[in-house]
Design a protein around this motif. Sequence first.
Motif, PDB file in Angstrom:
ATOM      1  N   VAL A  64     -15.954  11.430 -57.207  1.00 30.35           N
ATOM      2  CA  VAL A  64     -16.551  10.785 -56.240  1.00 30.35           C
ATOM      3  C   VAL A  64     -16.016  10.972 -55.032  1.00 30.35           C
ATOM      4  O   VAL A  64     -16.553  11.614 -53.323  1.00 30.35           O
ATOM      5  N   PRO A  65     -15.148  12.557 -54.667  1.00 26.21           N
ATOM      6  CA  PRO A  65     -14.842  13.063 -53.698  1.00 26.21           C
ATOM      7  C   PRO A  65     -15.899  13.626 -53.408  1.00 26.21           C
ATOM      8  O   PRO A  65     -16.445  13.842 -52.197  1.00 26.21           O
ATOM      9  N   ILE A  99     -22.452  13.034 -48.760  1.00 27.92           N
ATOM     10  CA  ILE A  99     -22.959  11.641 -47.905  1.00 27.92           C
ATOM     11  C   ILE A  99     -21.956  12.521 -46.619  1.00 27.92           C
ATOM     12  O   ILE A  99     -23.183  12.138 -44.885  1.00 27.92           O
ATOM     13  N   ALA A 100     -20.762  12.524 -45.975  1.00 31.44           N
ATOM     14  CA  ALA A 100     -20.350  12.904 -44.768  1.00 31.44           C
ATOM     15  C   ALA A 100     -21.317  13.617 -44.475  1.00 31.44           C
ATOM     16  O   ALA A 100     -21.551  14.146 -43.024  1.00 31.44           O
ATOM     17  N   HIS A 101     -21.944  15.348 -45.039  1.00 34.94           N
ATOM     18  CA  HIS A 101     -22.388  16.246 -44.617  1.00 34.94           C
ATOM     19  C   HIS A 101     -23.931  16.211 -44.663  1.00 34.94           C
ATOM     20  O   HIS A 101     -24.423  17.564 -45.250  1.00 34.94           O
ATOM     21  N   LEU A 102     -24.334  15.218 -44.994  1.00 31.52           N
ATOM     22  CA  LEU A 102     -26.309  14.744 -44.783  1.00 31.52           C
ATOM     23  C   LEU A 102     -26.832  15.566 -44.084  1.00 31.52           C
ATOM     24  O   LEU A 102     -27.847  16.717 -44.062  1.00 31.52           O
TER      25      LEU A 102
END
Length: 118
Positions: free
Chosen positions: A67-68, A74-77
Amino acid sequence: MIGAFTGLLACQLAGEIVVRATGLPLPGPILGMLLLFLFLLWRGGEVPAPLAAVADGLLRHLGLLFVPAGVGVIAHLGLLAEALLPIALAVSIGTLVAIAFTGRLMQALARRFGDERR
């Protein structure tokens, strides 16, 4: 059960301490896993029941540990989109090199140990 979990964490901690003290280019948890393996060999290869239960529990919930990493992706797409070509090349070439190396290693081991299935 808590003792077995503490033992796993102690192996990881020992690995981290050795890596940081010696400067080995190796992740501490990997060295800790090697220490655990050597300890189990020293015991005759028998895995204690509490340790097996803790390991099974951790493996059952292994998906939660990803999960992390998924959140990080997703945070750094945006950053990943900018570097898509180098990342794709690195993954593709790395995969091909790993497959080729594994195949050659398997051929060499088969020749050495006389495998008839070549």
